[in-house]
Design a protein around this motif. Structure first.
Motif, mmCIF file in Angstrom:
data_model
loop_
_atom_site.group_PDB
_atom_site.id
_atom_site.type_symbol
_atom_site.label_atom_id
_atom_site.label_comp_id
_atom_site.label_asym_id
_atom_site.label_seq_id
_atom_site.Cartn_x
_atom_site.Cartn_y
_atom_site.Cartn_z
ATOM 1 N N PHE C 261 0.822 -1.204 0.000
ATOM 2 C CA PHE C 261 0.000 0.000 0.000
ATOM 3 C C PHE C 261 0.860 1.260 0.000
ATOM 4 N N ILE C 262 1.959 1.218 0.739
ATOM 5 C CA ILE C 262 2.851 2.376 0.766
ATOM 6 C C ILE C 262 3.388 2.641 -0.637
ATOM 7 N N GLY C 263 3.702 1.579 -1.350
ATOM 8 C CA GLY C 263 4.242 1.743 -2.696
ATOM 9 C C GLY C 263 3.224 2.317 -3.657
ATOM 10 N N GLY C 264 2.023 1.796 -3.617
ATOM 11 C CA GLY C 264 0.997 2.298 -4.533
ATOM 12 C C GLY C 264 0.236 1.172 -5.200
ATOM 13 N N VAL C 265 -0.967 0.943 -4.707
ATOM 14 C CA VAL C 265 -1.777 -0.174 -5.160
ATOM 15 C C VAL C 265 -2.293 -0.026 -6.602
ATOM 16 N N PRO C 266 -2.616 1.199 -7.052
ATOM 17 C CA PRO C 266 -3.216 1.290 -8.394
ATOM 18 C C PRO C 266 -2.237 1.046 -9.535
ATOM 19 N N PHE C 267 -0.952 0.959 -9.247
ATOM 20 C CA PHE C 267 0.025 0.853 -10.326
ATOM 21 C C PHE C 267 0.777 -0.461 -10.229
ATOM 22 N N PHE C 268 1.078 -1.040 -11.400
ATOM 23 C CA PHE C 268 1.768 -2.327 -11.368
ATOM 24 C C PHE C 268 3.100 -2.217 -10.639
ATOM 25 N N PHE C 269 3.844 -1.145 -10.892
ATOM 26 C CA PHE C 269 5.174 -1.030 -10.298
ATOM 27 C C PHE C 269 5.156 -0.444 -8.884
ATOM 28 N N GLY C 270 3.988 -0.021 -8.413
ATOM 29 C CA GLY C 270 3.903 0.573 -7.086
ATOM 30 C C GLY C 270 4.522 -0.297 -5.999
ATOM 31 N N PRO C 271 4.120 -1.587 -5.925
ATOM 32 C CA PRO C 271 4.637 -2.447 -4.853
ATOM 33 C C PRO C 271 6.160 -2.592 -4.872
ATOM 34 N N VAL C 272 6.784 -2.392 -6.056
ATOM 35 C CA VAL C 272 8.244 -2.472 -6.117
ATOM 36 C C VAL C 272 8.826 -1.373 -5.234
ATOM 37 N N ILE C 273 8.320 -0.161 -5.412
ATOM 38 C CA ILE C 273 8.778 0.963 -4.584
ATOM 39 C C ILE C 273 8.495 0.662 -3.109
ATOM 40 N N GLY C 274 7.274 0.171 -2.853
ATOM 41 C CA GLY C 274 6.872 -0.109 -1.474
ATOM 42 C C GLY C 274 7.795 -1.125 -0.817
#
Lengths: 295, 259, 420
Positions: C261-274
């Motif tokens: 969730f911190i990374g960004g759920v709406p984007f495929f790459f969000g969880p990578v950042i998270g």
């Protein structure tokens, strides 16, 4: 026989405690659509506040002060937290309370440490209430039952007989209409959320010393009350009541029985039983015991 | 002639409130059938029963002679019945193209596939292009559905409904809330997209009904008052008395035609 | 997302990602960095698999560690069997074992959890997680009780000369599987099932009326996701050489939710950042302070309240402004807000650390911070830190308003330009 009686009484007192928790959760859920993941954390806060207050002034003031304090915190959380995330939908609200549960647990770690605190049953309530043949039944268990029943009956009367109770009931199903009639629905939400938290806090006050007051108590009780809500049927108070007593008795009996099945003792299986019940129910009756909605 | 849809003594009640009292109706294959009636007559409920959104309390519903009573919506859809909604019900966070594609995927046989690249499915793309062309949204293909105008959303609703090529199409008030020119366009759209299919529609707009329908059923307070051709319905004294008279005058006033 | 043919931009992004995986240990040399990078690789895979549920399928799960953890348990037994010589598989292929185990448990538990959607799904996933955790402690024969089961990854014949003794070899194994998993999960988003999972997330009712059984869509999505979770579990087993009850615990499940969730759920790459931020929090911060979980929780709550699209959304929001060449106007307001945020953070850290010093477990009541020491038993530091926090919050409020005004003005102008 006396074993059976005492265990049934224990089961009912534990079940009533669970219902004090699950009823607040259910009420808030049906009213606001928010599942308060931090509900058990407020239970824990109740126990810790009671420990702190009773160490300073005594148990009886704590019995009143701790739930009020927890309720006030709950109202603050609703006003300054939940209401802000409401626009992002129910998942965001659930996640917010999830984060809150984290914060409360860590705050408890920081303030009271990682091990259990000595929150004891007060001396005047310590000792046996009655004896049947060999077994004795502690006063405190009886006191717990008395408190839960009194509080639950009071709440039931307040919901069905008072003006604010009727407004709450109406707001459960028709929030827009209630708003149009000039009632302040956000304030009703705040009161109910705070009330649910206070109820959890009270459960913490009387449960914290009957069992144990430690930072892990929220994580231990939380999943059980969520299972109760699912088993009873999301949003059904009657279902939550039946499921609370059922799981309360089941747990109590399972822990105390020393029968064994295929080399595994029943008492060892006890922690799994509520979840197993949930799984079976979902397979055979997905709506829950008294639920009306699916999905 | 074979029936596309057949209702046999269908009842529906919510708790103690009865909404539909024993409706029996046969809709022939290939006809355009309109269900009319005053507000609260149970028209939308009837649609919800046929399409599987609600459970039937009693009675049977048949699609092409096969029993579909109380099947799940997706099962009924797979048997070739597709429906639209009175309140626009599309995928708001997806583009027009993706919305239409959602309607195409299952009937095209890709089902739950996780081994096809959806962008590479030429048959799906072609079909979706065709549908977008037909509903006049080809140029809006990459627009998010939620940002379309109301009339465009209604057109997309019809597009998603007919995209899969269902043999029976149920349209729930397709012209609700539209201006006169928009309504005329939608009538033409419905006429063209339901060519060779069975159409059942709930509609309040009498101009649209008498313009489009081969046969009309009149539903009043959960009971079927009459079924027949537009001429028969217009001439039916019971219908005139119970309902059409008042509404017809209203429609005539609004339309200036169909007197 | 709109339909796009395979384009150059996509190749550049994936090529860049592969390059980054390959170059990371050289960009950040040293054993500590390598440990962290390896853990990040495992977490990236885990968080991406979690987002197949939350982001793509709209399923908020509180029990995803079940699949990675049980995958890890099966892997540890497979590895021990290889060690005992009763089973042979090259170590680099072990993640497949974990993946298949995860998938099998996904089939089993997913059947129950995906019967319902929404809040009820969340609660059931929590219940299943607790049940599995209790079972793990109940059968010490297979699960090794609290202590868990340890293993040795340097078994069997060296595979292509690789023994997996040195950390760098483990890193590249993790990196390879992480990259493959990323590619696989991205490919899944482009399939009929992947698209319909989005449809079911957005409007389950409509999905039923275009022929899809929403329960079955959720089920398949969960089963596929648990495969990748199992792979990540196997990688963590190879990395740490131990699997314990903690691997299936609610803490793990909550952790992956936080990271994703911190990374960004709406984007495929969000969880990578998270995942990167999360591992950084755990590995780097936990060495400095015992209150790191509190900081992580606060960070999470702030994201939930102010940026529900996660860090990824905050970054992506800037692109249109940068493209229009207007970012320079925002630089100063941003810098001021960051400064105010830092001041508030300093005050908060001071208060939290002093609370910790006061509670019983503190070694001493004296707090060492930036070369200065404060005694938590005296009043002045409390007043000072409280004042810093209050000042920081007040100036942050003002700075945030300034950012908002500037931002709103730029957006309006950009919209006007686009319309013209």
């Amino acid at each position: 026989m006396e074993f059976f009686l005492v265990q049934t009484l224990n089961g009912i007192s534990y079940g009533l405690l669970l219902f004090m928790l699950s009823s607040g959760l259910t009420l808030v859920f049906s009213l606001m659509g928010v599942l308060n993941f931090a509900h058990a954390s407020f239970y824990m806060l109740g126990a810790y506040f009671a420990f702190q207050v009773s160490a300073k002034i005594g148990f009886w003031p704590a019995l009143v002060a701790a739930p009020l304090l927890v309720g006030a915190i709950g109202m603050l959380v609703e006003r300054w937290g939940l209401r802000q995330v409401h626009k992002h939908g129910h998942v965001a609200e659930l996640l917010f309370t999830f984060g809150l549960a984290y914060l409360i647990e860590e705050a408890v770690h920081l303030i009271w440490g990682r091990s259990a605190v000595e929150y004891r049953v007060p001396a005047e309530l310590d000792g046996p209430l009655f004896r049947i043949i060999g077994s004795q039944y502690p006063i405190y268990r009886g006191f717990m039952m008395l408190v839960s029943v009194t509080v639950l009956v009071t709440i039931w009367l307040a919901l069905t007989r008072t003006r604010i109770g009727l407004v709450i009931q109406a707001a459960l199903t028709h929030p827009q209409t209630v708003e149009a009639l000039g009632h302040n629905v956000p304030r009703v939400f705040m009161l109910v959320f705070g009330g649910g938290c206070a109820l959890a806090g009270l459960a913490g006050v009387i449960g914290g010393n009957a069992f144990v007051t430690e930072p892990g108590m929220a994580a231990a009780v939380g999943p059980i009350i969520f299972v109760i809500v699912v088993v009873g049927g999301m949003g059904s108070l009657a279902g939550a009541f039946v499921a609370s007593l059922l799981i309360g008795c089941m747990q109590t009996f399972a822990v105390s029985l020393d029968w064994s099945l295929a080399g595994i003792k029943i008492s060892q299986v006890a922690p799994v039983l509520p979840y197993l019940l949930m799984v079976l129910l979902l397979i055979f009756r997905p709506k829950g015991l008294m639920g009306t909605r699916e999905g | 002639m074979k029936s596309a849809i057949e209702l046999r003594d269908v009842h529906k009640s919510f708790g103690t409130t009865k909404i539909i009292f024993g409706v029996s109706l046969q809709i022939r294959e290939g006809e355009r059938h309109a269900i009319i009636g005053p507000n609260g007559a149970g028209k939308s409920t009837l649609f919800n029963l046929i399409s599987g959104r609600y459970e039937v309390s009693a009675g049977r519903i048949l699609l092409h002679g096969a029993d579909i009573t109380n099947l799940q919506p997706f099962e009924i859809n797979r048997k070739g019945l597709s429906r639209s909604f009175q309140v626009t019900n599309i995928f708001h966070n997806m583009s027009v193209y993706e919305n239409v594609r959602c309607g195409v995927l299952w009937p095209a046989g890709y089902r739950y596939s996780f081994w096809h690249r959806v962008g590479g499915l030429r048959d799906v793309r072609q079909r979706a292009e065709e549908v977008m062309e037909r509903i006049g949204l080809a140029r809006r293909r990459n627009t998010l559905a939620g940002t379309l105008t109301y009339a465009e959303q209604r057109a997309l609703e019809i597009g998603v409904t007919i995209a899969g090529g269902a043999s029976v199409v149920l349209l729930d008030e397709p012209t609700a809330g539209m201006s006169r020119t928009e309504t005329a366009q939608v009538v033409e759209l419905i006429r063209s997209v339901t060519e060779g299919r069975t159409l059942v529609m709930v509609e309040h707009h009498m101009g649209v009904v008498f313009n489009l329908a081969d046969r009309i059923s009149v539903l009043v307070y959960g009971e079927l008052l009459a079924t027949g051709t537009p001429e028969e319905i217009r001439a039916n004294p019971a219908v005139q008395e119970a309902y059409l008279g008042a509404l017809h005058k209203e429609a005539a006033r609004a339309d200036g035609s169909h007197a | 997302m709109t339909y796009q043919p395979l384009n150059l931009g996509r190749w550049i992004i994936w090529g860049g990602a592969a390059l980054l995986f390959a170059a990371a240990p050289h960009l950040f040399p040293g054993g500590f960095a390598l440990t962290m990078l390896t853990q990040m690789g495992v977490m990236i895979l885990f968080a991406l698999s979690y987002n197949m549920l939350l982001g793509q399928g709209g399923m908020l799960s509180f029990g995803h560690a079940v699949y990675s953890g049980l995958g890890a348990y099966v892997t540890v037994h497979a590895l021990n069997q290889i060690g005992a010589g009763t089973f042979y598989l090259p170590v680099p292929l072990l993640p497949l074992v974990g993946g298949i185990a995860g998938l099998a448990f996904g089939l089993l538990f997913g059947y129950v959890t995906t019967k319902r959607a929404g809040t009820t799904f969340a609660l059931i996933s929590l219940g299943i997680g607790e049940m599995v955790f209790a079972c793990v402690l109940m059968f010490p024969g297979f699960f090794g009780g609290e202590a868990g089961i340890s293993t040795n990854r340097m078994v069997g014949q060296p595979f292509l000369g690789l023994t997996f003794g040195p950390g760098i070899q483990v890193y590249y194994l993790v990196a390879l599987w992480c990259f493959l998993g990323m590619a696989g999960m991205f490919a899944l988003t482009q399939t009929p099932l992947g698209r319909m999972a989005n449809a079911v997330r957005d409007n389950p009712e409509r999905a039923e009326f275009v022929g899809y059984n929403t329960r079955h869509v959720r089920f398949l999505q969960l089963v596929l996701s648990s495969f990748f979770a199992g792979v990540s579990g196997a990688l963590s087993c190879i990395n740490f050489e131990i699997v314990s009850a903690e691997n299936v615990s609610a803490i793990r499940s909550g952790g992956v939710l936080l990271a994703t969730f911190i990374g960004g759920v709406p984007f495929f790459f969000g969880p990578v950042i998270g995942a990167i931020v999360f591992v950084f929090f755990i590995v780097a911060l936990s060495g400095f302070t015992k209150a790191w979980l509190l900081y992580l929780g606060l960070f999470f709550v702030l994201i939930v309240v102010y940026a529900p699209g996660g860090i990824a959304s905050l970054i992506l929001m800037q692109f249109p402004v940068i493209r229009a060449g207007r970012w320079r106007e925002l630089a100063l307001p941003y810098a001021l807000a960051a400064l105010a945020g830092l001041v508030a953070l300093a005050g908060l850290i001071g208060l939290v650390e002093m609370v910790y010093r006061l509670s019983d477990q503190g070694v001493s009541t004296v707090l060492q911070l930036l070369g200065m020491s404060f005694d938590a038993r005296s009043a002045p530091p409390w007043i000072a830190f409280g004042a810093i926090l209050a000042a920081g919050l007040a100036s942050l409020r003002a700075a945030a308003r300034r950012v908002g005004e500037r931002w709103g003005a730029i957006q309006l102008e950009l919209q006007a330009q686009a319309a013209a």
